[in-house]
Design an enzyme around this catalytic site. Sequence first.
Site, PDB file in Angstrom:
ATOM      1  N   HIS A   1      70.924  16.629  61.446  1.00 23.63           N
ATOM      2  CA  HIS A   1      71.546  17.407  62.518  1.00 23.63           C
ATOM      3  C   HIS A   1      72.895  16.805  62.916  1.00 23.63           C
ATOM      4  O   HIS A   1      73.890  17.524  63.092  1.00 23.63           O
ATOM      5  CB  HIS A   1      70.607  17.450  63.721  1.00 23.63           C
TER       6      HIS A   1
ATOM      7  N   ASN B   1      68.295  21.170  34.701  1.00 26.56           N
ATOM      8  CA  ASN B   1      69.014  19.992  34.211  1.00 26.56           C
ATOM      9  C   ASN B   1      69.281  20.116  32.711  1.00 26.56           C
ATOM     10  O   ASN B   1      70.365  19.794  32.215  1.00 26.56           O
ATOM     11  CB  ASN B   1      68.178  18.735  34.486  1.00 26.56           C
TER      12      ASN B   1
ATOM     13  N   GLY C   1      67.542  15.679  42.006  1.00 28.41           N
ATOM     14  CA  GLY C   1      66.713  16.696  41.341  1.00 28.41           C
ATOM     15  C   GLY C   1      65.493  16.101  40.650  1.00 28.41           C
ATOM     16  O   GLY C   1      64.366  16.548  40.857  1.00 28.41           O
TER      17      GLY C   1
END
Length: 456
Positions: free
Chosen positions: A247, A358, A418
């Site tokens: 945030h 990927n 990832g």
Amino acid sequence: MKFPLFSSLYGRIFAIFWLTLLLVVFTLVLLPILDPRTQHTIPAPDLHRFQAAAQNIGLRLAEARGPAGQRLQQLTHDSRRKGFQLYFTSTEGEIIAPDGRNKALRNFITMADDPAKPRQRLYGRWMMAGPFQVDAQPAPVLMYVGRIWHRPPPFFIQILDKPLQLLLVTMLVSTPLLLWLAWAVTIPARRLQQAAERVATGQFEADPTLEAGPREFRQAGASFNQMVRAINQTISGQQRLLSDISHELRSPLTRLRMATALAKRKQGDSAELARIDTEAERLEKMISELLELSRMQSNGQGQREHTDAGSLWLEMLEDARFEAEQCQKQLDYGTLEAWPLCGNPGLLISALENVVRNAIKYGRETIQIRFQPGADHLEIWIDDDGEGVPDSELGDIFRPFYRVSTARDRSSGGTGLGLAITDSAIRQHNGTVSASRSPLGGLQIRLTLPLDTTPA
């Protein structure tokens, strides 16, 4: 009502030990009382009958003529034909009749020589009883009675005389106690094992049933639940910290991008402003993927469903094939069947999608995906023909933020999260992830997931 002695595992073992010891002592105390091979009082009916016989013999001896010894020899001879044997001794223990050596009689008269307290004892199958006083002239004599013992010995005496039967009875008596002890130990131990397996799969939930049973297991269960609560608090604190950081970082990032857009509007496009906007976009993407990884690690066990490989990945693989074709590359995923799986569908789709995209990104022309089901697991192989990864770095590519210097630098646009997301998702489903050099020349990723063996 609870007994403090049985609240502890050691207390239960101690109680079983003393119970067994009491049974042994009870048997040893009872054995001399019931064993006919030891001296006993004569039952009242037999005692009265023998005393009457001795009195009758005394009367017959008084009426008969001739030497007393000869008359006693005749009585012993006559008794033998009636199925029992009479023995006569002097009050000093000297055998008068019958003639010959008798070991049982000699042994018995050394222990039973008081006619006021006649006794009996079994020698093999021969029961000796006496002494009974016979009034004869010129001096009283003692009478002993021997007879065949037709009654079988008590059951436990028969057992004690046969080692194999004794062993069998001991096992029959001790087995229920040992089974009870094993049950008392294994039930809480199994609960603790199941709770540990749940924690190993990422289910950090306290189990109140662990705090039951023997005191040692209650203490271990309480410590285990306390550990689980501490882990939950740590994960929750980490999640709150990442959310707060996200945030706080997104607010200045948003203002930065707004400022960049205003600058472009006033000054026009420039390389510097484009670089600022690109880095801000990458930073925002990195924060999003980091939050996704954090949520996955803390909430990966939620929303588990019974599904199958076909309905789970078919649509994603078709989209990936279309994307590869747009990049002038070929993607082949072979045969995809309805192999049963159980897990969080979103995580399982994301795990395979990250690896496939990927491979599309770094492969040159060909991407191959193979599914190989086993007896209890499903293996997935993803190969590409790109530059690959150096062998020394294959074990590091699943670490968060790790980039291979040759192919995954910042110019490629990756954040290094990832494969970390894939690794986390697969491991939360009790699977494994590994990397190696592909036969196509690039990178090969191997995913292993357990098949769902629960009945439908």
